[in-house]
Design an enzyme around this catalytic site. Sequence first.
Site, PDB file in Angstrom:
ATOM      1  N   GLU A 154       0.547  -3.131  -4.266  1.00 14.52           N
ATOM      2  CA  GLU A 154       1.986  -3.057  -4.553  1.00 14.52           C
ATOM      3  C   GLU A 154       2.314  -1.996  -5.592  1.00 14.52           C
ATOM      4  O   GLU A 154       3.336  -1.311  -5.489  1.00 14.52           O
ATOM      5  CB  GLU A 154       2.508  -4.423  -5.010  1.00 14.52           C
ATOM      6  CG  GLU A 154       2.673  -5.448  -3.895  1.00 14.52           C
ATOM      7  CD  GLU A 154       1.372  -6.094  -3.468  1.00 14.52           C
ATOM      8  OE1 GLU A 154       0.337  -5.842  -4.122  1.00 14.52           O
ATOM      9  OE2 GLU A 154       1.371  -6.853  -2.487  1.00 14.52           O
ATOM     10  N   HIS A 192       5.308 -18.182  -3.030  1.00 16.19           N
ATOM     11  CA  HIS A 192       5.978 -17.627  -1.851  1.00 16.19           C
ATOM     12  C   HIS A 192       7.433 -18.094  -1.816  1.00 16.19           C
ATOM     13  O   HIS A 192       8.006 -18.263  -0.755  1.00 16.19           O
ATOM     14  CB  HIS A 192       5.266 -18.073  -0.562  1.00 16.19           C
ATOM     15  CG  HIS A 192       3.907 -17.480  -0.361  1.00 16.19           C
ATOM     16  ND1 HIS A 192       2.786 -17.932  -0.998  1.00 16.19           N
ATOM     17  CD2 HIS A 192       3.489 -16.448   0.413  1.00 16.19           C
ATOM     18  CE1 HIS A 192       1.726 -17.228  -0.625  1.00 16.19           C
ATOM     19  NE2 HIS A 192       2.122 -16.308   0.234  1.00 16.19           N
TER      20      HIS A 192
HETATM   21  C1  LIG Z   1      -0.883  -9.003  -4.159  1.00 22.48           C
HETATM   22  C2  LIG Z   1      -0.636  -9.576  -2.832  1.00 22.48           C
HETATM   23  N1  LIG Z   1       0.075  -8.872  -1.929  1.00 22.48           N
HETATM   24  C3  LIG Z   1       0.331  -9.384  -0.709  1.00 22.48           C
HETATM   25  C4  LIG Z   1      -0.111 -10.623  -0.368  1.00 22.48           C
HETATM   26  C5  LIG Z   1       0.225 -11.204   1.002  1.00 22.48           C
HETATM   27  N2  LIG Z   1      -0.988 -11.477   1.757  1.00 22.48           N
HETATM   28  C6  LIG Z   1      -1.541 -12.702   1.809  1.00 22.48           C
HETATM   29  S1  LIG Z   1      -2.978 -12.722   2.647  1.00 22.48           S
HETATM   30  C7  LIG Z   1      -2.851 -11.065   3.023  1.00 22.48           C
HETATM   31  C8  LIG Z   1      -3.933 -10.407   3.790  1.00 22.48           C
HETATM   32  C9  LIG Z   1      -5.247 -10.613   3.112  1.00 22.48           C
HETATM   33  O1  LIG Z   1      -6.251  -9.904   3.756  1.00 22.48           O
HETATM   34  P1  LIG Z   1      -7.741  -9.931   3.221  1.00 22.48           P
HETATM   35  O2  LIG Z   1      -7.767  -9.735   1.750  1.00 22.48           O
HETATM   36  O3  LIG Z   1      -8.523  -8.998   4.039  1.00 22.48           O
HETATM   37  O4  LIG Z   1      -8.214 -11.440   3.469  1.00 22.48           O
HETATM   38  P2  LIG Z   1      -8.272 -12.210   4.871  1.00 22.48           P
HETATM   39  O5  LIG Z   1      -6.922 -12.832   5.064  1.00 22.48           O
HETATM   40  O6  LIG Z   1      -8.604 -11.232   5.935  1.00 22.48           O
HETATM   41  O7  LIG Z   1      -9.314 -13.248   4.665  1.00 22.48           O
HETATM   42  C10 LIG Z   1      -1.695 -10.527   2.470  1.00 22.48           C
HETATM   43  C11 LIG Z   1      -1.267  -9.140   2.609  1.00 22.48           C
HETATM   44  C12 LIG Z   1      -0.830 -11.339  -1.349  1.00 22.48           C
HETATM   45  N3  LIG Z   1      -1.293 -12.582  -1.107  1.00 22.48           N
HETATM   46  N4  LIG Z   1      -1.076 -10.811  -2.549  1.00 22.48           N
END
Ligand SMILES: Cc1ncc(C[n+]2csc(CCOP(=O)(O)OP(=O)(O)O)c2C)c(N)n1
Lengths: 344, 321
Positions: free
Chosen positions: B58, B125
């Site tokens: 972000e 959220h």
């Molecule tokens: C700082 C932040 N930005 C956006 C999000 C929204 N968000 C939640 S899970 C996710 C994807 C996470 O991907 P990854 O880290 O690869 O983990 P996975 O879900 O694949 O296990 C996002 C963008 C968040 N939780 N935290």
Amino acid sequence: MTQRTTDRLSSETARRDAFLAAYRSMLYGRVFDDKLASLYRAGKIVGGVYLGRGQEAYSAALAHQLRPGRDVYAPLIRDQAGRHAFGESLLDAARTFLGSASGPMRGRDGNIHRGDPQNGTLAMISHLGAMLSVVSGALLARRLRGELDDCVGAACIGDGGTSTGSFHEAVNAAAVEKLPLVIAVANNQFAYSTPNERQFACDNLVQRAAGYGVEGHTVDATDLAACLEVFEHAVARARAGNGPQLVVGNLLRLAGHGEHDDAPYITDAHRKAPYAGDCNVLARDTIVHSGWLSEAELADLQTQAQQEVDAATATAQQEAAPDPATQSWVALFTTHLAEGEAEP
Amino acid sequence: MSITYLEAIREAQDRALAEDPAVFIYGQDVAEFGGAFKATRGLCDKYPGRVMNAPISEDAMVGTAIGAAIEGMRPIVEMQFADFSSVGLNQIINQAATLHWRTGTPCPITVRLPSGGTPGSGPFHSQSMEALYAHYPGIIVLCPATVEDAYGMLLEAVAIDDPVIFCEHKYLYYHLKAEQLPDESLPVGRARIARAGQHATVVAYSAMVHEALLAADQLRQDGYEIEVIDLRSVKPLDTDSVLASVARTGRLLAVGEAFPWGGATAEVVSRVASEGFHLLDAPPQRLNAKDTPIPYHPNLWSVHRPTAGSIAAALHDLLRL
Ligand SMILES: Cc1ncc(C[n+]2csc(CCOP(=O)(O)OP(=O)(O)O)c2C)c(N)n1
């Protein structure tokens, strides 16, 4: 028998025992996740449901190396198997998804946002990357008090989470302090819908280890034996004072981002790739082929897991939901300094 | 044809991209996937190269947008949830907000914040962050309550030569529908009388406008006509419209979904108290969320934030004062 044969046999026994113990947590993780998915579809769970399908071997193998009550563990959204291996009760997990007031989060927070920080399981906030430095802080405190001993802290994160500033700051700071922090990156190829190509530009996230000056390890996360080996090694290195360990496991998320997501962006090519195997199926095959458990014993284990999971969710569903009228609406520990409403 | 609040946001971005080649969209999962809430569905195909997936970064998302704005672009940054904008806070409040004042260079970025609570969303959220951003000089903060405003104000946000924090309410995404999109709307900075009345004024914004309207329906059954003012924009805040309403009713209740300390409702009450004290027949009141993080369980959540019921109760109290 020669000494060498005895050593080999006992290390084989140890390997088998570790494998079976981790498999058990993988199975409980999977059965619990499947149960959550069906409860979600039946409209019984408010809010999001995120599953660890495909990540069980990696998750359980890490937690298997940790000592509940001694080490610090910061699981993330796909670590049901690891939480089980670290000793979390199925009932507490079920309570948090089903909003029981008796759960560790008392209905104030839900689903994967659960933990017991004072006993070594940190309760994740949603903001990705934010937990790593908190694990570091717990380790630093122990060192300052002379109690670090051979403790480690483990923080779980996804491929996407490695793009946060928090991740970078935390790994760098832990490296500077040479803390026994094990960072388990589960590269499941996607962050929500975003593929690796749009997340980072290095060939393998483990390359970053060099930049931070920490030790790095990669593993095929579909292979339980390999996961056990890599985490045994990494955790031992951390315990022995060699500083942070960056472990990167490759796998495919065998589910949507959450149960609301049918993941149209995961293509057949991904599903056919080497990282796409189902670790639970593969581990079960190994158990059968090695003759460690019979089909009948495995079926019993499955039934037992199913019964325990069903019992946990049934109990949680019957427990009282939080009651706003008897709730303490005070966010501070120092209640007399809180503004607004007092204790009911 | 009917169009939802969420579709209005998509349509506004579609039009902004169509009308101005300087506009582009940057955010997590906004490209092929169309965003976590589908607010950018189809735009990546329609405007190749101009709707880009960002890593989960972000701070870098906002910083990149600011750099592009310096070069004359008009970026729209989508935060996946308002709550995660905290990670980009530094770039917004220290870089974007100070740029024009320090250097004379405008900073036309729009940061979209899917805001506010929905059942089961929990502490991370659900947040309403308008007060935090409004506190800093150099930022415009918009909180549309209607489908028409979601569309018109987003278009205006993109056209404004300053950083705009666009707080769109997730609860309204699917719940609110309109027959068609407006051709023109009230300019940013002007409040709207959502319902005329004479016995008391409720000042609200975003989802709370609808709770206030429901409360006003309840009070009508008791013989009271409540005026509901929809602020639309939290900063700038249309003090004149608020004062004009209080001049008609003599009583004020400011309602917000955010936490109680400070914030938009405190600002409204403070302005009315200092500039319109003589208009008041009773002490001006505020109703906000409770002073705890936002709870996950719907039982707790529905008590944590103001609702039609609690607004109606607060109005009854106010009318007795
Ligand atoms: C700082 C932040 N930005 C956006 C999000 C929204 N968000 C939640 S899970 C996710 C994807 C996470 O991907 P990854 O880290 O690869 O983990 P996975 O879900 O694949 O296990 C996002 C963008 C968040 N939780 N935290």
